[in-house]
Scaffold this motif. Structure first.
Motif, mmCIF file in Angstrom:
data_model
loop_
_atom_site.group_PDB
_atom_site.id
_atom_site.type_symbol
_atom_site.label_atom_id
_atom_site.label_comp_id
_atom_site.label_asym_id
_atom_site.label_seq_id
_atom_site.Cartn_x
_atom_site.Cartn_y
_atom_site.Cartn_z
ATOM 1 N N ASP A 27 19.256 -12.492 -19.691
ATOM 2 C CA ASP A 27 18.897 -12.805 -18.634
ATOM 3 C C ASP A 27 17.891 -14.007 -18.607
ATOM 4 O O ASP A 27 17.192 -13.998 -19.736
ATOM 5 N N GLU A 28 17.685 -14.829 -17.689
ATOM 6 C CA GLU A 28 16.807 -15.732 -17.281
ATOM 7 C C GLU A 28 16.347 -16.643 -18.660
ATOM 8 O O GLU A 28 17.354 -17.064 -19.338
ATOM 9 N N GLN B 293 15.766 -7.324 -7.097
ATOM 10 C CA GLN B 293 16.394 -8.062 -8.072
ATOM 11 C C GLN B 293 17.717 -7.646 -8.026
ATOM 12 O O GLN B 293 18.528 -8.484 -7.956
ATOM 13 N N GLU C 259 24.213 -12.902 -5.078
ATOM 14 C CA GLU C 259 24.678 -14.174 -5.648
ATOM 15 C C GLU C 259 25.935 -13.865 -6.215
ATOM 16 O O GLU C 259 26.982 -15.112 -6.232
ATOM 17 N N PRO D 54 10.837 -15.248 -15.794
ATOM 18 C CA PRO D 54 11.037 -15.982 -14.511
ATOM 19 C C PRO D 54 10.692 -17.235 -14.342
ATOM 20 O O PRO D 54 11.104 -18.417 -13.518
ATOM 21 N N VAL E 285 12.140 -20.237 -15.883
ATOM 22 C CA VAL E 285 13.454 -20.798 -15.550
ATOM 23 C C VAL E 285 13.125 -21.482 -14.149
ATOM 24 O O VAL E 285 13.677 -22.465 -14.050
ATOM 25 N N GLN E 286 11.924 -21.109 -13.227
ATOM 26 C CA GLN E 286 11.652 -21.856 -12.409
ATOM 27 C C GLN E 286 11.293 -23.397 -12.593
ATOM 28 O O GLN E 286 11.639 -24.494 -12.054
ATOM 29 N N VAL F 67 14.280 -25.377 -13.673
ATOM 30 C CA VAL F 67 15.173 -26.051 -12.518
ATOM 31 C C VAL F 67 14.502 -27.040 -11.939
ATOM 32 O O VAL F 67 15.180 -28.053 -11.541
ATOM 33 N N TYR G 154 21.253 -17.694 -11.029
ATOM 34 C CA TYR G 154 20.061 -17.386 -11.415
ATOM 35 C C TYR G 154 20.485 -16.456 -12.414
ATOM 36 O O TYR G 154 20.294 -16.381 -13.739
ATOM 37 N N TYR G 155 21.094 -15.185 -11.839
ATOM 38 C CA TYR G 155 21.445 -14.182 -12.551
ATOM 39 C C TYR G 155 22.749 -14.320 -13.238
ATOM 40 O O TYR G 155 23.269 -13.719 -14.147
ATOM 41 N N VAL H 295 24.728 -17.603 -14.255
ATOM 42 C CA VAL H 295 24.784 -19.170 -14.499
ATOM 43 C C VAL H 295 25.997 -19.474 -14.763
ATOM 44 O O VAL H 295 26.824 -18.834 -15.170
ATOM 45 N N THR I 230 25.175 -24.922 -17.852
ATOM 46 C CA THR I 230 24.045 -24.597 -18.683
ATOM 47 C C THR I 230 24.107 -25.191 -20.048
ATOM 48 O O THR I 230 23.051 -25.453 -20.552
#
Length: 737
Positions: A9-10, A89, A96, A584, A587-588, A591, A712-713, A715, A720
């Motif tokens: 993840d992430e 979460q 999503e 996290p 990732v922010q 993006v 996000y969870y 992609v 990507t």
């Protein structure tokens, strides 16, 4: 034997899109097969609902497959950090997936129908620390590699200065918590136990019908009493206000995925007592759940009638005004310590605070002395002693600090406290008891409504293996090994019987083996570390988790740089790549500005050991050369400053992977053990070096602009790939190779 590389993840998952093509290309030249398995949160959810998905949407249950593989000698698994999902979460991931066209059900808050009950059980098996207990069929050996430790000493990270007048301190319960109510028993023979609640009128409600146990297995039970917890929290809130320090709470709402979210919710209620006393029913009616944090309550306000919403908002404002200042997760965005339970996971939040002068951020974005509230006293002394030690002696010096490797008991779900299958929020007064197949009551507690009762298992074989591993590490290093066990705690007393018996069977001549409770072990280890001396911590599962963040963050600046080896009990290997607590935020940033500062060093370290393990198991010397060359390349990467930097325009994760590929190819081309292999890599090494300016330019050119990953969870893999492989020159060289 293959290398199984997990997709998680992430930030770690994003990095995989860039790094994996390099790994596959290099491994192929050594005859090593590399395969991936998707154990991300999204994949784990989808695997639970195959009947609701189309043929093209269905995914295999990769976690179950790897769990079975982990029990065999063929296992060679590289496990990247994954999301241990809190309920918020999990719900976000479900939303999503639904938006992307996957017909997975909503998370049932109050399941009533058979379908809802089934869906709830499926989701409960996914949330929290669902991955690690399945894969960890061995105990943990975590330590800082010599190259990483040496680099940290030559290039120390920043440490905040401590004041002797600091008012920061840890507070914990003195009674009524899990630690003080714990009872424990070792089973003489295999059996099937039952957990049941007996009400005041004698009505028996079965909480868990079947709990199989083996001979020699330890079973614990304990209870967090709501009345004691509420009184403790009220007192700490008042004390923080009187002392002028920030109020913060620190729990493990992921690993302890039932007990700690409930406790977190109690803290939210205690901080805003008038809100829930006056408006609790209305908030519940619109789905506000304090267990999910203050953010859940605030999000639900829009569903209230305007008059009631305004009244609740006024009550919350009054709570802020009358209470102490809250520690902040993000001062700029107004996100407090109480907003989301997964924002303040204790093993990440407490070391960060200790590294920052023992302070946390206030609403003005300034550091301030803090009251650290850790309700259960089982492990709170670790942080209490560390805070007190730093107040007395000042911050640790990374250039001289000793190292604290860990041997952790975790095999076969040992000490999985607070997990969903044996943890219950009590609905009515009575007695909870653990009963064997013959009807004998083994363990029991009187309980009241709102108490949290939990049981835990620890099998004998993992304890024996853990002791052997600790003795092996002590002999290999010459460092003292300290078992962090407390004679006065019920569970530890049972474990100590086994530890002493197993130690008596082993050759420990010339070794220093100690047994200390948490407070004494913390002081002993910290004092040795301050003097530059190394100490092996030998701990249970929870302390394994806490110590392998606390000490690496002080020693190395991050826990992501630890070498984490799990020698599986049936002969395979599991190689973990560090912690993902910062993922996290990374990732922010990606993006927002197409810069990924995630450091894949943990992946490099784990892969090198995995290749060496495979070489030994399969008699493939080229795999061993690949691993040795990767170690050499990793050391050079550190020395030449090619790790990801924090800011746009500087090297990021993708640039770091380019330099790793360059240095790895050069190391393989330079080795003389296998001239044919050297020749294979000589051309690639030359091409990568010649194209350095072009590749670095292509990687830098994309930075500074927002990117869309398609989720996000979950992609979009094609998007990507494009984001994480933006250099056509590098891609061409690696893919052609």
């Amino acid at each position: 034997m293959k290398v199984i590389y997990t997709y998680t993840d992430e930030a770690p998952a994003l990095a995989t899109h860039s790094l994996l093509p390099v790994i596959e290309a290099f491994a192929g030249k050594a005859g090593v097969d590399v395969e991936t398995r998707d154990i991300s949160l999204a994949a784990r959810i989808l695997a639970k609902f195959p009947d609701l998905l189309t043929d093209t949407q269905r995914v295999p249950d990769a976690l179950a497959e790897l769990g079975a593989l982990a029990t065999t000698p063929e296992a060679n698994i590289i496990k990247l950090p994954n999301v241990s999902a809190s309920l918020p979460q999990l719900k976000a991931a479900v939303t999503e997936l639904q938006a992307a066209g996957y017909a997975v059900p909503d998370y049932p808050e109050d399941p009533r129908t058979e379908a809802e009950i089934s869906a709830r059980a499926a989701y409960d098996s996914v949330k929290g620390s669902a991955v690690n207990p399945v894969l960890r069929e061995g105990n943990s050996d975590r330590r800082a590699p010599a190259s990483v430790k040496g680099f940290a000493r030559k290039h120390p990270h920043s440490m905040g200065a401590w004041s002797p007048e600091s008012k920061s301190h840890v507070t914990t319960m003195l009674d009524g918590d899990f630690r003080h109510s714990e009872v424990s028993v070792t089973l003489a023979a295999a059996d099937t136990l039952r957990i049941e609640h007996v009400s005041a009128d004698g009505t028996v409600t079965v909480l868990k019908e079947s709990l199989p146990v083996l001979a020699g297995e330890i079973v614990d039970a304990s209870v967090m009493r709501r009345a004691a917890l509420d009184a403790f929290l009220a007192q700490q809130i008042a004390d923080a206000k009187a002392e002028g320090v920030l109020f913060s709470v620190h729990l493990k709402a992921t690993m302890m995925k039932v007990s700690d979210p409930i406790i977190f919710g109690r803290v939210v209620e205690a901080f805003f007592p008038a809100v829930f006393a006056e408006h609790g029913a209305a908030l519940t009616s619109v789905g506000a759940d304090p267990d999910d944090g203050l953010a859940s309550v605030l999000a639900a306000l829009g569903r209230l009638p305007s008059a009631e919403r305004e009244a609740v908002e006024a009550a919350i404002a009054a709570g802020y005004e009358s209470g102490p200042s809250l520690a902040m997760v993000d001062s700029d965005k107004g996100i407090t310590n109480l907003h989301v339970p997964s924002d303040v996971i204790i093993d990440a939040s407490m070391p960060a605070a200790i590294r920052s002068s023992g302070q946390m951020w206030n609403t003005a974005g300034e550091l301030q002395d803090t009251k650290y509230v850790i309700p259960d006293s089982s492990y709170a002394p670790l942080y209490a002693e560390t805070v007190d030690f730093c107040r007395e002696h000042g911050a640790f010096d990374p250039t001289t600090m000793g190292t604290t490797p860990n041997v952790g008991l975790m095999a076969q779900k040992a000490e999985e406290y607070g997990s969903h299958d044996k943890t219950f929020e009590i609905g009515a007064a009575g007695t909870v008891r653990v009963v064997d197949a013959a009807g004998t009551v083994l363990l029991s507690h009187d309980v009241a409504a709102g108490d949290v009762w939990r049981a835990c298992q620890t099998k004998d074989a993992p304890v024996r293996n853990w002791v052997e591993l600790a003795v092996d590490r002590a002999r290999a290093t010459g460092s003292p090994a300290v078992f962090w066990l407390d004679e006065t705690r019920a569970h530890d007393a049972q474990v100590l019987v086994k530890v002493r018996a197993h130690l008596a069977e082993l050759d420990t001549d010339g070794l220093t083996i100690e047994v200390m409770d948490v407070a004494d072990a913390t002081r002993y280890t910290l004092d040795r570390a301050r003097r530059g001396e190394d100490t092996i911590s030998v701990t249970g599962n929870v302390l394994r988790d806490y110590l392998t963040d606390l000490f690496p963050i002080m020693e190395l600046g991050t826990s992501a740089k630890m070498l984490s080896i799990v020698p599986l009990m049936n002969g395979g290997g599991l190689f973990e790549t560090g912690a993902g607590g910062s993922a996290p935020k990374h990732v922010q940033q990606l993006v927002k500005e197409d810069h990924l500062r995630w450091d894949s060093l943990g992946e490099f370290l784990a892969l090198a050991v995995s290749l060496e393990f495979l070489a030994e198991k399969t008699d493939n010397p080229r795999a061993g050369l690949l691993g040795a060359a990767l170690d050499e390349a990793t050391g050079r990467l550190l020395e030449e400053g090619r790790s990801p930097a924090r800011r746009v325009g500087e090297i990021d994760n993708r640039g770091s992977h380019y330099y790793l590929a360059l240095y790895w190819a050069q190391a393989l081309a330079a080795q003389t053990t296998d001239p044919e292999l050297a020749a294979l890599f000589a051309g690639l090494a030359g091409d990568l070096a010649a194209a350095e300016e072009t590749i670095v330019g292509e990687l830098a050119a994309v930075q500074g602009n927002p990117v869309d990953l398609g989720g996000y969870y979950h992609v979009d893999r094609t998007r990507t790939d494009a984001v994480m492989r933006p250099s056509a020159t590098l891609n061409g060289l690696i893919d052609a190779f």
